[in-house]
Write a protein that holds these residues in place. Structure first.
Motif, PDB file in Angstrom:
ATOM      1  N   SER A  26     105.636  -5.432  15.051  1.00  8.44           N
ATOM      2  CA  SER A  26     104.262  -4.606  15.366  1.00  8.44           C
ATOM      3  C   SER A  26     103.328  -4.621  14.369  1.00  8.44           C
ATOM      4  CB  SER A  26     104.893  -3.189  16.298  1.00  8.44           C
ATOM      5  OG  SER A  26     106.089  -3.065  17.139  1.00  8.44           O
ATOM      6  N   TYR A  29     101.346  -7.735  14.720  1.00  3.51           N
ATOM      7  CA  TYR A  29     100.363  -7.898  15.579  1.00  3.51           C
ATOM      8  C   TYR A  29      98.935  -6.843  15.869  1.00  3.51           C
ATOM      9  CZ  TYR A  29     104.001 -10.587  18.514  1.00  3.51           C
ATOM     10  OH  TYR A  29     104.124 -11.682  19.126  1.00  3.51           O
ATOM     11  N   THR A  33      95.356  -7.979  15.804  1.00  2.00           N
ATOM     12  CA  THR A  33      94.936  -7.566  17.756  1.00  2.00           C
ATOM     13  C   THR A  33      93.376  -7.275  16.173  1.00  2.00           C
ATOM     14  OG1 THR A  33      96.476  -6.343  18.240  1.00  2.00           O
ATOM     15  CG2 THR A  33      94.547  -5.690  19.346  1.00  2.00           C
ATOM     16  N   ASN A  36      91.441 -10.387  15.758  1.00  2.61           N
ATOM     17  CA  ASN A  36      91.121 -11.168  16.368  1.00  2.61           C
ATOM     18  C   ASN A  36      90.219 -10.301  17.760  1.00  2.61           C
ATOM     19  OD1 ASN A  36      90.765 -11.644  19.467  1.00  2.61           O
ATOM     20  ND2 ASN A  36      93.625 -12.481  19.179  1.00  2.61           N
ATOM     21  N   LEU A  71      94.337 -12.903  23.715  1.00  3.95           N
ATOM     22  CA  LEU A  71      95.484 -12.855  24.090  1.00  3.95           C
ATOM     23  C   LEU A  71      94.845 -11.787  23.063  1.00  3.95           C
ATOM     24  CD1 LEU A  71      98.264 -13.575  22.114  1.00  3.95           C
ATOM     25  CD2 LEU A  71      97.056 -14.679  20.525  1.00  3.95           C
ATOM     26  N   GLY A  72      93.891 -11.488  22.274  1.00  2.45           N
ATOM     27  CA  GLY A  72      93.745  -9.379  21.659  1.00  2.45           C
ATOM     28  C   GLY A  72      94.009  -8.684  22.554  1.00  2.45           C
ATOM     29  N   LEU A  75      98.359  -8.384  23.192  1.00  2.00           N
ATOM     30  CA  LEU A  75      98.916  -7.442  22.213  1.00  2.00           C
ATOM     31  C   LEU A  75      99.140  -6.233  22.002  1.00  2.00           C
ATOM     32  CD1 LEU A  75      97.751  -9.891  19.267  1.00  2.00           C
ATOM     33  CD2 LEU A  75     100.100 -10.378  20.779  1.00  2.00           C
ATOM     34  N   GLN A  78     102.812  -5.518  23.941  1.00  2.00           N
ATOM     35  CA  GLN A  78     103.982  -6.260  23.164  1.00  2.00           C
ATOM     36  C   GLN A  78     103.685  -5.567  22.382  1.00  2.00           C
ATOM     37  OE1 GLN A  78     105.624  -9.129  23.912  1.00  2.00           O
ATOM     38  NE2 GLN A  78     106.446  -8.247  22.285  1.00  2.00           N
ATOM     39  N   PHE A 102      99.927 -15.130  26.647  1.00  2.00           N
ATOM     40  CA  PHE A 102     100.797 -15.218  25.446  1.00  2.00           C
ATOM     41  C   PHE A 102     100.454 -16.334  25.027  1.00  2.00           C
ATOM     42  CE2 PHE A 102     102.811 -14.766  21.755  1.00  2.00           C
ATOM     43  CZ  PHE A 102     102.442 -13.084  20.769  1.00  2.00           C
ATOM     44  N   CYS A 277     105.716 -14.063  16.766  1.00  7.38           N
ATOM     45  CA  CYS A 277     104.043 -13.282  16.137  1.00  7.38           C
ATOM     46  C   CYS A 277     103.163 -13.998  15.052  1.00  7.38           C
ATOM     47  CB  CYS A 277     104.811 -12.148  15.671  1.00  7.38           C
ATOM     48  SG  CYS A 277     105.506 -12.293  13.764  1.00  7.38           S
ATOM     49  N   CYS A 280     100.455 -16.041  16.299  1.00  7.21           N
ATOM     50  CA  CYS A 280      99.135 -15.586  17.570  1.00  7.21           C
ATOM     51  C   CYS A 280      98.318 -15.009  15.818  1.00  7.21           C
ATOM     52  CB  CYS A 280      99.563 -13.939  16.625  1.00  7.21           C
ATOM     53  SG  CYS A 280     100.811 -14.230  18.615  1.00  7.21           S
TER      54      CYS A 280
END
Length: 328
Positions: A26, A29, A33, A36, A71-72, A75, A78, A102, A277, A280
């Motif tokens: 997490s 991510y 994020t 990103n 994707l950003g 996330l 997720q 994803f 992960c 990403c």
């Protein structure tokens, strides 16, 4: 992967109960994020409104930035899923959609990097062929649509299947972490699905991209200026780093995990989950590709940085004046 009536093994259950791994994933991510959305948001603004003409490379970069921003945006869902202990609460349709986003990001990024590599190869190594090719912008736009069509075609099973799975032992519903074997009709269908993902969408583009950048470096090493040569080498290093660090581990572990699961009833899913992960991270490195690949993008970014530094310097001067006046 499991049958609908199959009881999960202890290793998989342990993964879902491992809060430390969930927190680590997490946090990664969250960092991805933030970088990103900020980096690719600025890149999209520069590519769309500050960079002209729209060359094939710029068109490919816009396509790449679009997938990164998608994707950003996905996330945070997720992250919420991870922090809630792998308990998906948004329903099967949302699970399928976000899983598709994803994986579409990953494989569209791979194909777009290959397209940028081919474009540079034609421009530097085969300039005569490159100049004779008219309607280059149209070809670039059509290529982007073909990439999306190919990726969505390969990932079609993810769009048409319920990817959620209820685990009564833990009172949770997972999203894409446990796949049902009846998602595809046979073992041969699974083999074709995995072959298409790993070899068509990853290994073949990786070989083509590597060939293109090695050819470009060789060409520039013979008859190029030092600055251009250095930028080409840096671009090649960044692109190959993205492939080797972000995409390769995930695709290799996906293949190994699937073979072990289908034929030997064993799993390395925790390693695959961590590699997923890290895949990403490509969305954070892509702006560096734009910087080294596009002279216009480079100039516009430097102009913005220069304006920001000048404005900060002016504000410091104003503060100093205000301090002097207040001292009087």
């Amino acid at each position: 992967m499991t049958n609908t009536s199959y009881k999960l093994d202890n290793a998989t259950l342990t993964l879902f109960q491992n809060t430390q791994t969930s927190i680590v994933i997490s946090v990664i991510y969250m960092i991805v994020t933030a970088i990103n959305l900020s980096g690719n948001g600025m890149s999209m603004w520069l590519l769309l409104f500050r960079t002209s003409p729209k060359t094939p490379s710029i068109i490919f970069m816009i396509n790449l930035t679009l997938t990164d921003l998608a994707l950003g945006s996905a996330l945070p869902f997720q992250i919420s899923y991870q922090l809630q202990g792998y308990d998906w609460r948004l329903g099967p349709r949302m699970c399928s959609f976000l899983t598709l986003v994803f994986y579409t990001n990953m494989y569209c990024s791979v194909l777009t990097m290959m397209a940028i590599g081919i474009d540079r190869y034609l421009g530097i190594v085969r300039p005569m062929m490159f100049r004779q090719t008219r309607q280059r912008k149209s070809i670039a736009v059509i290529s982007c649509f073909l990439m999306w069509g190919l990726v969505l075609g390969v990932l079609y099973p993810l769009m048409t299947t319920d990817l959620t799975y209820n685990i009564p032992e833990l009172n949770i519903t997972t999203c894409f972490d446990v796949l049902k074997k009846n998602m595809l009709p046979s073992v041969s269908a699974w083999a074709l699905f995995l072959f298409s993902m790993v070899f068509i969408l990853f290994f073949f583009p990786f070989c083509v991209t590597t060939f293109c950048y090695i050819s470009v470096i060789r060409k520039l090493a013979r008859d190029s200026k030092t600055a251009q040569k250095k930028r080409a080498i840096r671009l090649a290093i960044v692109v190959l780093l993205v492939f080797v660090l972000c995409f390769a581990p995930n695709n290799i572990l996906l293949l190994v995990h699937s073979i072990l699961r289908l034929f030997y009833d064993r799993t390395i899913y925790m390693a695959y989950k961590l590699s997923l992960c890290f895949s990403c991270l490509n969305s954070c490195l892509d702006p560096f590709i734009y910087y080294f690949a596009s002279k216009d993008f480079r100039q516009k970014l430097r102009e913005i940085m220069r304006m920001q530094s000048l404005s900060s310097a002016d504000s410091m001067k104003m503060e100093q004046k205000e301090t002097l006046f207040s001292g009087q």
